[in-house]
Design a protein around this motif. Structure first.
Motif, PDB file in Angstrom:
ATOM      1  N   VAL A  54       2.801  -0.294 -47.550  1.00 40.29           N
ATOM      2  CA  VAL A  54       3.618   0.738 -48.435  1.00 40.29           C
ATOM      3  C   VAL A  54       2.078   1.364 -49.274  1.00 40.29           C
ATOM      4  CG1 VAL A  54       3.960   1.347 -51.158  1.00 40.29           C
ATOM      5  CG2 VAL A  54       5.044  -0.583 -49.379  1.00 40.29           C
ATOM      6  N   PRO A  55       1.961   2.529 -49.616  1.00 43.64           N
ATOM      7  CA  PRO A  55       0.515   3.327 -50.054  1.00 43.64           C
ATOM      8  C   PRO A  55       0.525   3.312 -51.701  1.00 43.64           C
ATOM      9  CG  PRO A  55       2.901   5.018 -48.875  1.00 43.64           C
ATOM     10  CD  PRO A  55       2.817   3.320 -48.977  1.00 43.64           C
ATOM     11  N   VAL A  56      -0.577   2.876 -52.028  1.00 43.37           N
ATOM     12  CA  VAL A  56      -0.339   2.353 -53.660  1.00 43.37           C
ATOM     13  C   VAL A  56      -1.248   3.550 -53.846  1.00 43.37           C
ATOM     14  CG1 VAL A  56       0.360   0.402 -52.932  1.00 43.37           C
ATOM     15  CG2 VAL A  56      -2.276   0.217 -53.146  1.00 43.37           C
ATOM     16  N   ALA A  57      -2.265   4.284 -53.322  1.00 43.43           N
ATOM     17  CA  ALA A  57      -3.246   4.492 -54.370  1.00 43.43           C
ATOM     18  C   ALA A  57      -2.488   5.979 -54.831  1.00 43.43           C
ATOM     19  CB  ALA A  57      -4.685   5.633 -53.376  1.00 43.43           C
ATOM     20  N   VAL A  58      -2.491   6.073 -56.085  1.00 42.52           N
ATOM     21  CA  VAL A  58      -1.306   7.524 -56.685  1.00 42.52           C
ATOM     22  C   VAL A  58      -2.206   8.236 -57.606  1.00 42.52           C
ATOM     23  CG1 VAL A  58       0.529   5.918 -57.302  1.00 42.52           C
ATOM     24  CG2 VAL A  58      -0.879   5.129 -58.159  1.00 42.52           C
ATOM     25  N   SER A  59      -1.742   9.113 -57.495  1.00 42.81           N
ATOM     26  CA  SER A  59      -2.952   9.707 -59.239  1.00 42.81           C
ATOM     27  C   SER A  59      -1.844  10.094 -59.976  1.00 42.81           C
ATOM     28  CB  SER A  59      -3.435  11.278 -58.445  1.00 42.81           C
ATOM     29  OG  SER A  59      -1.812  11.685 -58.128  1.00 42.81           O
ATOM     30  N   VAL A  60      -2.391  10.655 -60.984  1.00 44.84           N
ATOM     31  CA  VAL A  60      -1.777  11.053 -62.395  1.00 44.84           C
ATOM     32  C   VAL A  60      -0.670  12.438 -62.589  1.00 44.84           C
ATOM     33  CG1 VAL A  60      -1.608  11.527 -65.271  1.00 44.84           C
ATOM     34  CG2 VAL A  60      -3.482  10.049 -63.877  1.00 44.84           C
ATOM     35  N   PRO A  61       0.764  12.900 -62.306  1.00 43.15           N
ATOM     36  CA  PRO A  61       1.022  11.947 -63.677  1.00 43.15           C
ATOM     37  C   PRO A  61       1.935  10.436 -62.760  1.00 43.15           C
ATOM     38  CG  PRO A  61       2.488  13.624 -62.776  1.00 43.15           C
ATOM     39  CD  PRO A  61       0.911  13.849 -62.225  1.00 43.15           C
ATOM     40  N   VAL A  62       1.850  10.000 -63.428  1.00 41.86           N
ATOM     41  CA  VAL A  62       3.287   8.218 -63.332  1.00 41.86           C
ATOM     42  C   VAL A  62       4.302   9.048 -62.618  1.00 41.86           C
ATOM     43  CG1 VAL A  62       4.003   6.591 -63.408  1.00 41.86           C
ATOM     44  CG2 VAL A  62       2.524   7.196 -64.627  1.00 41.86           C
ATOM     45  N   PRO A  63       5.574   8.245 -60.892  1.00 46.24           N
ATOM     46  CA  PRO A  63       6.018   8.572 -60.752  1.00 46.24           C
ATOM     47  C   PRO A  63       6.890   8.532 -61.222  1.00 46.24           C
ATOM     48  CG  PRO A  63       5.106   6.727 -59.489  1.00 46.24           C
ATOM     49  CD  PRO A  63       3.761   7.528 -59.923  1.00 46.24           C
ATOM     50  N   ASP A 487      -5.226   1.330 -69.876  1.00 44.98           N
ATOM     51  CA  ASP A 487      -4.424   0.241 -69.037  1.00 44.98           C
ATOM     52  C   ASP A 487      -2.618   0.184 -68.960  1.00 44.98           C
ATOM     53  OD1 ASP A 487      -6.481  -1.545 -68.962  1.00 44.98           O
ATOM     54  OD2 ASP A 487      -6.294  -2.521 -71.041  1.00 44.98           O
ATOM     55  N   HIS A 488      -2.706   1.255 -69.781  1.00 45.50           N
ATOM     56  CA  HIS A 488      -1.259   1.190 -69.611  1.00 45.50           C
ATOM     57  C   HIS A 488      -0.599   2.147 -68.385  1.00 45.50           C
ATOM     58  CE1 HIS A 488       2.684   2.771 -71.816  1.00 45.50           C
ATOM     59  NE2 HIS A 488       3.392   2.766 -71.075  1.00 45.50           N
ATOM     60  N   TRP A 489      -1.516   3.168 -67.909  1.00 42.72           N
ATOM     61  CA  TRP A 489      -1.650   3.876 -66.581  1.00 42.72           C
ATOM     62  C   TRP A 489      -1.163   2.175 -65.279  1.00 42.72           C
ATOM     63  CZ3 TRP A 489      -4.252   4.178 -62.239  1.00 42.72           C
ATOM     64  CH2 TRP A 489      -3.988   5.492 -61.203  1.00 42.72           C
ATOM     65  N   VAL A 490      -2.031   2.107 -65.734  1.00 37.89           N
ATOM     66  CA  VAL A 490      -2.032   1.066 -64.038  1.00 37.89           C
ATOM     67  C   VAL A 490      -1.245  -0.507 -63.840  1.00 37.89           C
ATOM     68  CG1 VAL A 490      -3.668  -1.276 -64.086  1.00 37.89           C
ATOM     69  CG2 VAL A 490      -4.493   0.138 -64.044  1.00 37.89           C
ATOM     70  N   LEU A 491      -0.298  -0.502 -65.581  1.00 38.66           N
ATOM     71  CA  LEU A 491       0.163  -1.870 -65.789  1.00 38.66           C
ATOM     72  C   LEU A 491       1.590  -0.557 -65.477  1.00 38.66           C
ATOM     73  CD1 LEU A 491       1.026  -4.253 -66.373  1.00 38.66           C
ATOM     74  CD2 LEU A 491       0.958  -4.034 -68.654  1.00 38.66           C
ATOM     75  N   GLU A 492       1.883   0.248 -65.742  1.00 36.81           N
ATOM     76  CA  GLU A 492       3.358   1.297 -65.186  1.00 36.81           C
ATOM     77  C   GLU A 492       3.056   1.382 -64.209  1.00 36.81           C
ATOM     78  OE1 GLU A 492       6.731   3.379 -66.123  1.00 36.81           O
ATOM     79  OE2 GLU A 492       5.361   2.311 -67.411  1.00 36.81           O
ATOM     80  N   HIS A 493       1.982   0.917 -63.090  1.00 44.50           N
ATOM     81  CA  HIS A 493       2.158   1.891 -61.814  1.00 44.50           C
ATOM     82  C   HIS A 493       2.684   0.151 -60.877  1.00 44.50           C
ATOM     83  CE1 HIS A 493       0.354   5.419 -62.661  1.00 44.50           C
ATOM     84  NE2 HIS A 493       0.917   5.822 -60.993  1.00 44.50           N
ATOM     85  N   ALA A 494       1.723  -0.928 -61.651  1.00 45.50           N
ATOM     86  CA  ALA A 494       1.630  -2.093 -61.300  1.00 45.50           C
ATOM     87  C   ALA A 494       4.045  -2.568 -61.389  1.00 45.50           C
ATOM     88  CB  ALA A 494       1.254  -3.373 -61.930  1.00 45.50           C
ATOM     89  N   LEU A 495       4.528  -2.347 -62.217  1.00 41.72           N
ATOM     90  CA  LEU A 495       5.643  -2.244 -62.769  1.00 41.72           C
ATOM     91  C   LEU A 495       6.845  -1.416 -61.397  1.00 41.72           C
ATOM     92  CD1 LEU A 495       6.170  -2.595 -67.227  1.00 41.72           C
ATOM     93  CD2 LEU A 495       5.829  -4.534 -65.029  1.00 41.72           C
ATOM     94  N   PHE A 496       5.940  -0.304 -61.995  1.00 38.55           N
ATOM     95  CA  PHE A 496       6.391   0.490 -60.710  1.00 38.55           C
ATOM     96  C   PHE A 496       6.829  -0.118 -58.957  1.00 38.55           C
ATOM     97  CE2 PHE A 496       6.557   3.637 -57.113  1.00 38.55           C
ATOM     98  CZ  PHE A 496       8.312   3.920 -57.187  1.00 38.55           C
TER      99      PHE A 496
END
Length: 671
Positions: A54-63, A487-496
C-alpha cells in the motif's frame, strides 16, 4: 532480509524465553485502565501476513477517509470468583462451613473516584464496603471473599500480581487485602507501586499473611501498608479488622466532602485540579503574574533511605513549609516530589525574588524524619511569567517544566522560562505546498509473530527533491510554532491507514511520534478520542511514541494525556531510552506498554559494558511489564546481542530499510 536463520539461536533459548515479555497476558496493556480484566483472556489468533503493498507517501491535503467497518463489541469480562467458584466451592465450604459460598460481585457502572487524595465523589456511609483480595491461592482467596460477602461486603479477587493496579482502577475498592508472598511481584513491591500513584496515596492496604517474622512485618509497614494480619485468621477477626479500617477511612473523608474538591484532606493544601482550574481562568482572563514549578531534589534516594511511609511524611512537611513561603498564593502537590504555585497578579519583576524565597525557605527549614537527625531539603525551581500568552494550562506547565530542567543545572537552582527564538537557518516549512511524506519501518518480534506493526517516520521533501529527516524537521517546526499542525497531519494519515486496513482485513499497529507541545493541548486529546470512536478504530492499533528527553521535562502533562487516552486502548512507548534515576522512575510513573532503547545500544555486541547495561534495561523493563524494542539493527552480530540480552522486538536495515510500502512478511520473520 525477511528472516534470520533460527539455527543461530543460543543453546539457552528456553531460559531466555522465560524472561521475555513478547507474549504477555492477554490485553496486558489495560492494566492502567479502569475497566481492565482480572482474568486472562484466550490469546488471539496470529494475524495473517500482509501481502499487498500500500503506498503511503502522501501530500497535503489530507485524503478523504472512507467509512470503515464498525468495530465489534468486546465481550464483558466475568468476575474471577465466578470463574473459579464451581471447582473450589467444596474446598471453600470445608474451610468455613458456616460461611455462604462466594458470589460474583461485579463493580457498578460508575465507581467513586479517589483522585487527589480526597477529591472526587465519595461513597456515603450506607454504601457496601468494597474490598479487593489480592491472593494467588484460590482456596485462600475464596475463603476471604466468602467471609466478606457473608458480612454484606462486596469483595473481588485478583490472583495475578501484574493485574493489581488495573483491578484497583476498575473496582475502586475501599481497602486492599494483600498477600505477602506471590509469584512474580510480592506484596511489598505491589504496595510500593500502588503508593507511587497519587490517587491511591491513602487507599487502605492490609496484609494477610502467615509469615511470623516480626522483622518482615516491619518491612511491610515501611513499604506503605496500613496494617498486618496473621494467618490463620478467624472470620470474625477478619470482618472486624476490615470494617474498622474502612469505617475510619470513610469518616476521615465524609466530613470534608464539600471542601475536598478544593483542598487535600491530609495536607490542607489546595488540590492540583483546583490550582490548574485557577490557572486556566487566569490565562483566559489574560491576568498577569507567574507560575512556579518546585521540584524536591534526590527524591529516589530519600525514598530508599527512609521508606515510602516516612518519605510521604517528609514531602507533606515540605509542602506545608512551601505553602507558608508561598502565602497568600495557592500551592498544590503535582506528583511524588514536585509542587505547583500560582502567583496571580504578582509583579512579574519580582518573580525571581519570590522563587529565591521559596528555595531558601526549603533549605533553611529543618525537617524531622522518625529518629533521624533533622535534614534540609534542596529544590530546583522553574518559573514563568503568565504574560507570555500561553493558550492553555498544558502549555504553561510545559514552560515551567522546561525551566526546572534548566534550574537543575544552575548553581542557584533557579531558572526562568524564555521562549525559543526562531533560527534563520531553520528549514522553511509549508504544509500547503504538500512537502511532507510518511515512511514506514517494520518492528519485528524476535520470537516470531503475525502481528504487523510499523514505526511511522516523517520526511520533508525539499524543492530540489532531497528529503529531510524528522530529526531536522521537528525542531524547526517547534521553533516556528507549527509542530501542532504537523503532528495532527501525521496522526490524521495514520488513522486513515488504520481504519482502511481494519476494514479490509488483518489490522496493523502503528507507532506514531508526537510532540509534548501537541499532547499538552486539551483539544488534541479530545479530537483523537472522537476520531478513534467515529472511525471504529481499535485503540490497541495505535501506539504514541514519547521521547525520553521530552518525557523528563513534561512528565506531568504527558501523564495527563496518557490517562485520557488509556480508556480508549491507546498504548504508549518511551523512545530513545537510556538508564538513570529519573529515566528509571518514568517506567512506573507513565502508563507505558513499550520501551525503545537508544540507538547506541545497537553496538552492544562490541562493547561489554554497553551489553551489561542493555541487559539491565531489559530486565527493569520486563519487571515493569514492558516490551522492549531495539532499533537501528544493521548486522547479525547486533541482532544476536539483542537476542542474548532478552530483547522483544528489533527494527533496522537488517530487517528492512525504511520505505513507503506496508508489505513486510511478519508471519515468516523470526530471529
Amino acid at each position: 532480509m525477511s528472516a534470520i536463520d533460527s539455527a543461530s539461536r543460543p543453546q539457552d533459548e528456553a531460559p531466555r524465553q522465560r524472561l521475555r515479555a513478547e507474549t504477555p497476558p492477554a490485553r496486558y496493556w489495560r492494566r492502567w485502565v479502569g475497566d481492565a480484566a482480572l482474568v486472562d483472556e484466550p490469546p488471539a489468533a496470529p494475524a495473517v501476513a500482509v501481502a499487498a503493498s500500500v503506498p503511503v507517501a502522501v501530500s497535503v491535503p489530507v485524503p478523504e477517509v472512507p467509512e470503515p467497518a464498525a468495530a465489534s463489541d468486546r465481550p464483558a469480562t466475568a468476575d474471577i470468583a465466578t470463574a473459579v467458584a464451581k471447582p473450589q466451592r467444596a474446598a471453600a465450604s470445608r474451610k468455613s462451613p458456616a460461611v455462604p459460598p462466594p458470589q460474583s460481585a461485579p463493580a457498578p457502572a460508575s465507581a467513586p473516584s479517589r483522585a487527589d487524595g480526597g477529591g472526587g465523589e465519595k461513597p456515603d456511609d450506607q454504601t457496601p464496603y468494597r474490598i479487593l483480595v489480592v491472593e494467588d491461592d484460590r482456596g485462600q482467596a475464596l475463603f476471604a471473599q466468602s467471609v466478606l460477602h457473608g458480612a454484606g461486603m462486596q469483595a473481588e479477587v485478583q490472583m495475578q500480581s501484574d493485574g493489581v493496579v488495573a483491578a484497583i482502577q476498575r473496582f475502586k475498592p475501599d481497602l486492599v487485602l494483600m498477600d505477602l508472598h506471590m509469584p512474580g511481584q510480592d506484596g511489598m513491591t505491589l504496595t510500593m507501586q500502588i503508593r507511587q500513584l497519587p490517587e491511591y496515596l491513602h487507599l487502605p492496604i492490609v496484609f494477610l499473611t502467615g509469615d511470623p517474622d516480626p522483622e518482615r512485618q516491619f518491612e511491610v509497614l515501611e513499604s506503605g501498608a496500613d496494617d498486618f494480619l496473621n494467618k490463620p485468621i478467624r472470620p470474625r477477626h477478619l470482618i472486624a479488622a476490615v470494617s474498622n479500617r474502612i469505617q475510619r477511612a470513610r469518616q476521615r473523608v465524609l466530613p470534608t466532602v464539600p471542601r475536598a474538591q478544593a483542598f487535600n484532606s491530609d495536607t490542607g493544601l489546595p488540590t492540583r485540579i483546583a490550582v490548574l482550574n485557577q490557572l486556566s481562568e487566569a490565562l483566559q482572563q489574560k491576568a498577569g503574574g507567574g507560575l512556579f514549578f518546585i521540584e524536591i531534589a534526590s527524591a529516589l534516594s530519600l525514598r530508599e533511605r527512609f521508606g515510602y511511609a516516612s518519605f510521604e511524611q517528609l514531602i507533606n512537611q515540605a509542602g506545608r513549609q512551601l505553602a507558608q513561603s508561598a502565602a497568600p498564593y495557592p500551592l498544590a502537590r503535582l506528583n511524588d516530589n514536585s509542587f505547583l504555585m500560582l502567583a496571580r497578579d504578582m509583579d512579574e519583576a519580582t518573580l525571581e525574588e519570590h522563587a529565591q524565597r521559596l528555595r531558601e525557605g526549603l533549605i533553611q527549614h529543618p525537617f524531622q524524619v522518625r529518629d533521624h537527625e533533622p535534614l534540609n531539603l534542596r529544590g530546583a525551581i522553574g518559573y514563568t511569567a503568565l504574560s507570555h500568552g500561553f493558550p492553555d494550562t498544558g502549555s504553561a506547565l510545559e514552560a515551567t517544566e522546561r525551566a526546572v530542567l534548566q534550574a537543575r543545572l544552575k548553581p542557584s537552582n533557579l531558572a526562568a522560562f524564555a521562549p525559543a527564538q526562531p533560527s534563520e537557518d531553520a528549514p522553511r516549512i509549508s504544509l500547503e505546498d504538500g512537502q511532507f511524506e510518511l515512511a514506514y519501518q517494520p518492528i519485528v518480534a524476535v520470537a516470531g509473530s503475525g502481528q504487523a506493526q510499523y514505526q511511522v517516520l516523517l520526511r520533508m521533501r525539499q524543492q530540489d527533491g532531497s528529503l529531510l529527516p524528522a530529526s531536522q524537521v521537528i525542531p524547526a517546526a517547534e521553533t516556528a510554532g507549527g509542530i501542532a499542525q504537523i503532528d495532527h497531519w501525521v496522526l490524521e494519515h495514520a488513522l486513515f491507514l488504520l481504519a482502511e486496513r481494519q476494514a479490509q482485513g488483518p489490522s496493523i499497529r502503528l507507532f506514531v511520534s508526537q510532540s509534548p507541545r501537541t499532547l499538552a493541548r486539551e483539544s488534541h486529546a479530545q479530537w483523537l478520542l472522537e476520531a478513534l470512536a467515529e472511525r471504529g478504530i481499535e485503540g490497541t492499533s495505535l501506539v504514541i511514541d514519547l521521547r525520553l528527553a521530552d518525557a523528563l521535562i513534561h512528565s506531568v502533562t504527558l501523564r495527563q494525556f496518557c490517562q485520557r487516552l488509556m480508556p480508549a486502548g491507546v498504548q504508549f512507548c518511551l523512545s530513545q531510552f537510556e538508564p538513570g534515576p529519573e529515566a528509571d522512575a518514568l517506567l512506573t510513573q507513565l502508563p507505558l506498554g513499550y520501551l525503545r532503547v537508544a540507538s547506541r545500544y545497537a553496538s552492544a555486541h562490541s562493547d561489554l559494558a554497553l551489553r551489561d547495561q542493555l541487559r539491565g534495561i531489559i530486565d527493569r523493563a520486563h519487571n515493569a511489564g514492558l516490551q522492549v524494542i531495539g532499533q537501528q539493527i544493521e548486522d547479525p552480530q547486533a541482532a544476536a546481542a539483542m537476542w542474548m540480552g532478552g530483547i522483544d522486538f528489533i527494527q533496522g536495515n537488517l530487517v528492512q530499510a525504511v520505505g513507503s510500502e506496508l508489505g513486510f512478511d511478519f508471519h515468516n520473520a523470526v530471529l
